[in-house]
Design an enzyme around this catalytic site. Structure first.
Site, PDB file in Angstrom:
ATOM      1  N   ARG A  77      25.046  47.195  29.504  1.00 23.80           N
ATOM      2  CA  ARG A  77      26.173  46.529  28.881  1.00 23.80           C
ATOM      3  C   ARG A  77      25.750  45.105  28.527  1.00 23.80           C
ATOM      4  O   ARG A  77      25.353  44.335  29.406  1.00 23.80           O
ATOM      5  CB  ARG A  77      27.368  46.492  29.848  1.00 23.80           C
ATOM      6  CG  ARG A  77      28.500  45.644  29.367  1.00 23.80           C
ATOM      7  CD  ARG A  77      29.699  45.666  30.302  1.00 23.80           C
ATOM      8  NE  ARG A  77      30.719  44.785  29.766  1.00 23.80           N
ATOM      9  CZ  ARG A  77      31.172  43.682  30.365  1.00 23.80           C
ATOM     10  NH1 ARG A  77      30.737  43.337  31.554  1.00 23.80           N
ATOM     11  NH2 ARG A  77      32.071  42.934  29.779  1.00 23.80           N
ATOM     12  N   HIS A 121      32.378  38.065  24.779  1.00 26.93           N
ATOM     13  CA  HIS A 121      32.204  37.596  26.155  1.00 26.93           C
ATOM     14  C   HIS A 121      32.172  36.066  26.112  1.00 26.93           C
ATOM     15  O   HIS A 121      31.178  35.437  26.461  1.00 26.93           O
ATOM     16  CB  HIS A 121      30.932  38.200  26.761  1.00 26.93           C
ATOM     17  CG  HIS A 121      30.892  38.198  28.268  1.00 26.93           C
ATOM     18  ND1 HIS A 121      30.652  39.324  29.008  1.00 26.93           N
ATOM     19  CD2 HIS A 121      31.061  37.201  29.164  1.00 26.93           C
ATOM     20  CE1 HIS A 121      30.660  39.023  30.302  1.00 26.93           C
ATOM     21  NE2 HIS A 121      30.902  37.737  30.421  1.00 26.93           N
ATOM     22  N   GLU A 166      37.227  40.258  30.159  1.00 32.36           N
ATOM     23  CA  GLU A 166      38.054  39.422  31.021  1.00 32.36           C
ATOM     24  C   GLU A 166      38.923  38.415  30.269  1.00 32.36           C
ATOM     25  O   GLU A 166      38.740  37.192  30.413  1.00 32.36           O
ATOM     26  CB  GLU A 166      37.174  38.675  32.035  1.00 32.36           C
ATOM     27  CG  GLU A 166      36.340  39.585  32.915  1.00 32.36           C
ATOM     28  CD  GLU A 166      35.661  38.867  34.075  1.00 32.36           C
ATOM     29  OE1 GLU A 166      35.709  37.627  34.137  1.00 32.36           O
ATOM     30  OE2 GLU A 166      35.083  39.566  34.929  1.00 32.36           O
ATOM     31  N   ASN A 291      35.993  45.005  36.173  1.00 31.93           N
ATOM     32  CA  ASN A 291      35.102  44.027  36.801  1.00 31.93           C
ATOM     33  C   ASN A 291      35.674  43.685  38.162  1.00 31.93           C
ATOM     34  O   ASN A 291      36.836  43.279  38.268  1.00 31.93           O
ATOM     35  CB  ASN A 291      34.992  42.750  35.960  1.00 31.93           C
ATOM     36  CG  ASN A 291      34.159  42.955  34.706  1.00 31.93           C
ATOM     37  OD1 ASN A 291      33.683  44.057  34.442  1.00 31.93           O
ATOM     38  ND2 ASN A 291      33.999  41.900  33.925  1.00 31.93           N
ATOM     39  N   TYR A 293      34.871  41.789  41.966  1.00 30.25           N
ATOM     40  CA  TYR A 293      34.040  40.980  42.854  1.00 30.25           C
ATOM     41  C   TYR A 293      34.680  40.768  44.229  1.00 30.25           C
ATOM     42  O   TYR A 293      33.982  40.718  45.231  1.00 30.25           O
ATOM     43  CB  TYR A 293      33.743  39.610  42.222  1.00 30.25           C
ATOM     44  CG  TYR A 293      32.830  39.726  41.027  1.00 30.25           C
ATOM     45  CD1 TYR A 293      31.446  39.780  41.192  1.00 30.25           C
ATOM     46  CD2 TYR A 293      33.347  39.838  39.735  1.00 30.25           C
ATOM     47  CE1 TYR A 293      30.595  39.914  40.106  1.00 30.25           C
ATOM     48  CE2 TYR A 293      32.496  39.979  38.636  1.00 30.25           C
ATOM     49  CZ  TYR A 293      31.129  40.025  38.833  1.00 30.25           C
ATOM     50  OH  TYR A 293      30.294  40.168  37.750  1.00 30.25           O
ATOM     51  N   GLU A 345      31.333  45.492  35.809  1.00 27.68           N
ATOM     52  CA  GLU A 345      30.656  44.401  36.521  1.00 27.68           C
ATOM     53  C   GLU A 345      30.974  44.500  38.002  1.00 27.68           C
ATOM     54  O   GLU A 345      32.131  44.685  38.383  1.00 27.68           O
ATOM     55  CB  GLU A 345      31.136  43.008  36.062  1.00 27.68           C
ATOM     56  CG  GLU A 345      30.561  42.531  34.774  1.00 27.68           C
ATOM     57  CD  GLU A 345      31.043  41.124  34.393  1.00 27.68           C
ATOM     58  OE1 GLU A 345      31.279  40.297  35.296  1.00 27.68           O
ATOM     59  OE2 GLU A 345      31.185  40.880  33.183  1.00 27.68           O
TER      60      GLU A 345
HETATM   61  C1  FCB Z   1      32.568  37.444  35.512  1.00 30.49           C
HETATM   62  C2  FCB Z   1      31.992  37.234  34.135  1.00 30.49           C
HETATM   63  C3  FCB Z   1      30.489  37.243  34.099  1.00 30.49           C
HETATM   64  C4  FCB Z   1      29.888  36.552  35.290  1.00 30.49           C
HETATM   65  C5  FCB Z   1      30.479  37.081  36.569  1.00 30.49           C
HETATM   66  C6  FCB Z   1      29.891  36.495  37.821  1.00 30.49           C
HETATM   67  O1  FCB Z   1      33.826  36.845  35.581  1.00 30.49           O
HETATM   68  O2  FCB Z   1      32.464  38.222  33.263  1.00 30.49           O
HETATM   69  O3  FCB Z   1      30.089  36.678  32.883  1.00 30.49           O
HETATM   70  O4  FCB Z   1      30.051  35.201  35.169  1.00 30.49           O
HETATM   71  O5  FCB Z   1      31.848  36.874  36.571  1.00 30.49           O
END
Ligand code: FCB
Length: 438
Positions: A77, A121, A166, A291, A293, A345
Site C-alpha cells: 500500500r 495521504h 485517515e 488503521n 495502533y 496500517e
Molecule cells: C498514521 C498515518 C501514517 C503514520 C502512522 C504512524 O496515522 O496514516 O502516515 O504516520 O500513523
C-alpha cells in the site's frame, strides 16, 4: 502450540505514504504541498526536518520493491503525491509525475506484488490550500478530477484504490489542533473539512468506478481508537459502549449509514449539508481499510484511564492488541459482515539499535505477533478480513515528529540511505510465507 493459520489468499504487505518516503520534493515538476509549507513553520516539526529528501524512495524504489520481494510480501500500500501529478492541484497534468508511479506499478507487478493505491495521504497541493483546501466545498470535485486522472493512467494495472487516508487526521489535526498541515486551530474549520473530506470520498468513489473497469475495487482507510471497558464489570462495559468516539461516529458511521448522529451534528456548527450530500457520502464501498495502533480504556468511575498500561511505544501509544479485535468486530456487526476489511496500517515505533549490522527489535516482533493473533481471532469469529499491511516498510518521516520515530520493519540509515532488514522484517517474512502467526 497450534498454528494460527490465515485463510488462503490472505494478503500480507506493508504500507507507506508519498511524503514520508519519496523525497525529490522539487524534482521533475512536482508542485509544493501543504506539508512542504508546514515544515517551514517554526517549531512545527520536532527535529526541524522535512520530507524533501526523506528515504529517497523516488530514486530508490527499485531497491525498495526488491526488499518487499525478498520479504515474501504479496501486497504493497503506497500513496500518490497529488502535487506530483497535478502540480497546481487542478488543470495541467505533469507527465513526469505520473511517470514515476507508472514505473513503480510495473516494478511491483513484475515482483508479484499487488499495489493498493491511496490517492490522498495528506499532501494537498499548496495551490488548493490557497483556495481554502478542504474547507472549500469545491475540494470534493477537485479530488474526484484528480482521481480520474490517476485511474485513467494506472487503472489498467491497479485494481485496488483507497480514496483517503485517515480523514480525521486531515480535518482535526490539520484544522483544529494545528499539529498537521495546514496547521490551523479552528474548530469550525475542522468540521467543514470533515464534511468535505467525506463528500470527496463519495464523489471519488463514483469517479474511480467511471474511470476504471469491472475489476476496480474502491474503499477508504479510516483510523480507529476504540473504547475498551477498563474492566469486565457491567458499569465499565456500559461506559465504554456509551462513550463518545469521534473517529467512529464522525467518519465510519456516516459512510456506513448515510447519516450523522446527533452528537456529531451538534459539533458541526456552520457546516452546510446540502440535500443529496449524505447519499454521496454513503456510496457503496468495496472494502474498508482499518488503521489501528491503540485503544482507549474507559472506566465508569474514572472516565478515560491512562495509567494502568503494561506498555507504551515510543510514540507514547499504549499497546492494546485487544482493541484491534474490538474494532474489527464492531465493523463486522455494523456491516452485517458484508463489507470486506483490510488492516491498512498497524505497527509500532521503538528506539532501535544496530548491533553487528542487525536490528534485534524484539518489542516490535512481540507487538506484531500480538496484533496478528487478534486479527486471526477476529477471522475465526467471522470477520471478512482479507489482508494485513504493516506500517511501515521502512523507517520514514513521521510528520511532526520528524525522523525521531521508527516504524519500519526495515531500518533506514539516513546518512547513507542504506536499508537494514530488522528482525521484525524477517519475522514478517516468515509469517507471510507460512500464512500463519508464528
Ligand atoms: C498514521 C498515518 C501514517 C503514520 C502512522 C504512524 O496515522 O496514516 O502516515 O504516520 O500513523
Amino acid at each position: 502450540m497450534t498454528q494460527l493459520t490465515f485463510p488462503e489468499n490472505f494478503l500480507w504487505g506493508t504500507a507507506t505514504s508519498s511524503y514520508q518516503i519519496e523525497g525529490a520534493a522539487r524534482e521533475d515538476g512536482r508542485g509544493p504541498s501543504i506539508w512542504d509549507d508546514f515544515c517551514r513553520l517554526k517549531d512545527a516539526i520536532q527535529d526541524g526536518s522535512d520530507g524533501s529528501v526523506a528515504c529517497d524512495h523516488y530514486h530508490r524504489y527499485r531497491e525498495d520493491v526488491a526488499l518487499m520481494k525478498a520479504l515474501g510480501l504479496k501486497a504493497y500500500r503506497f500513496s500518490i503525491a497529488w502535487p506530483r501529478v497535478l502540480p497546481a492541484g487542478r488543470g495541467a497534468v505533469n507527465p513526469k509525475g505520473i511517470g514515476f508511479y507508472d514505473r513503480l506499478v510495473d516494478e511491483l507487478l513484475a515482483a508479484g506484488i499487488r499495489p493498493f493505491v491511496t490517492l490522498y495521504h495528506w499532501d494537498l497541493p499548496s495551490a488548493l490550500n490557497a483556495q481554502g483546501g478542504w474547507t472549500n466545498r469545491d475540494s470534493a470535485g477537485w479530488f474526484a478530477d484528480y482521481a480520474t486522472v490517476v485511474v485513467r493512467a494506472l487503472g489498467d494495472r491497479v485494481k485496488d484504490w483507497i480514496t483517503l487516508n485517515e480523514p480525521w487526521c486531515s480535518a482535526y489535526l490539520g484544522y483544529e489542533f494545528g499539529m498537521h498541515a495546514p496547521g490551523y486551530q479552528d474548530q469550525a474549520l475542522a468540521s467543514k473539512a470533515m464534511h468535505h473530506l467525506l463528500l470527496a470520498h463519495g464523489t471519488a468513489l463514483q469517479a474511480i468506478r467511471a474511470a476504471g473497469d469491472a475489476n476496480t475495487r474502491v474503499g477508504i482507510t479510516l483510523n480507529f481508537e476504540p473504547n475498551l471497558p477498563a474492566s469486565e464489570s457491567e458499569d465499565d462495559r456500559r461506559a465504554a459502549a456509551e462513550a463518545f468516539d469521534l473517529l467512529y461516529e464522525g467518519f465510519a458511521e456516516p459512510i456506513l449509514t448515510g447519516a450523522y448522529n446527533e452528537r456529531i451534528l451538534a459539533r458541526m456548527v456552520g457546516v452546510e449539508i446540502r440535500p443529496g450530500d449524505m447519499a454521496i457520502i454513503a456510496g457503496r464501498n468495496d472494502f474498508m481499510g482499518v488503521n489501528y495502533y491503540s485503544a482507549k480504556l474507559i472506566s465508569a468511575r474514572r472516565g478515560a484511564v491512562y495509567d494502568d498500561d503494561p506498555e507504551f511505544t515510543r510514540m507514547g501509544w499504549a499497546v492494546r492488541p485487544a482493541g484491534l479485535y474490538a474494532i474489527l468486530m464492531q465493523l463486522h456487526r455494523a456491516t452485517r459482515g458484508r463489507l470486506p476489511l483490510y488492516i491498512t496500517e498497524n505497527g509500532a515505533s521503538f528506539a532501535d539499535q544496530v548491533t553487528d549490522g542487525r536490528v534485534h527489535d524484539e518489542r516490535r516482533v512481540a507487538y506484531l505477533r500480538a496484533h496478528f493473533t487478534q486479527a486471526h481471532r477476529a477471522i475465526q469469529d467471522g470477520v471478512d478480513l482479507r489482508g494485513y499491511f504493516v506500517w511501515s516498510l521502512i523507517d520514514n518521516f513521521e510528520w511532526s515528529f520528524g525522523y525521531q520515530q521508527f516504524f519500519g520493519v526495515v531500518r533506514v540509515e539516513y546518512a547513507t540511505q542504506a536499508r537494514i532488514i530488522k528482525d521484525s522484517g524477517y519475522y514478517l517474512r516468515d509469517v507471510a510465507t507460512a500464512n500463519a502467526v508464528l
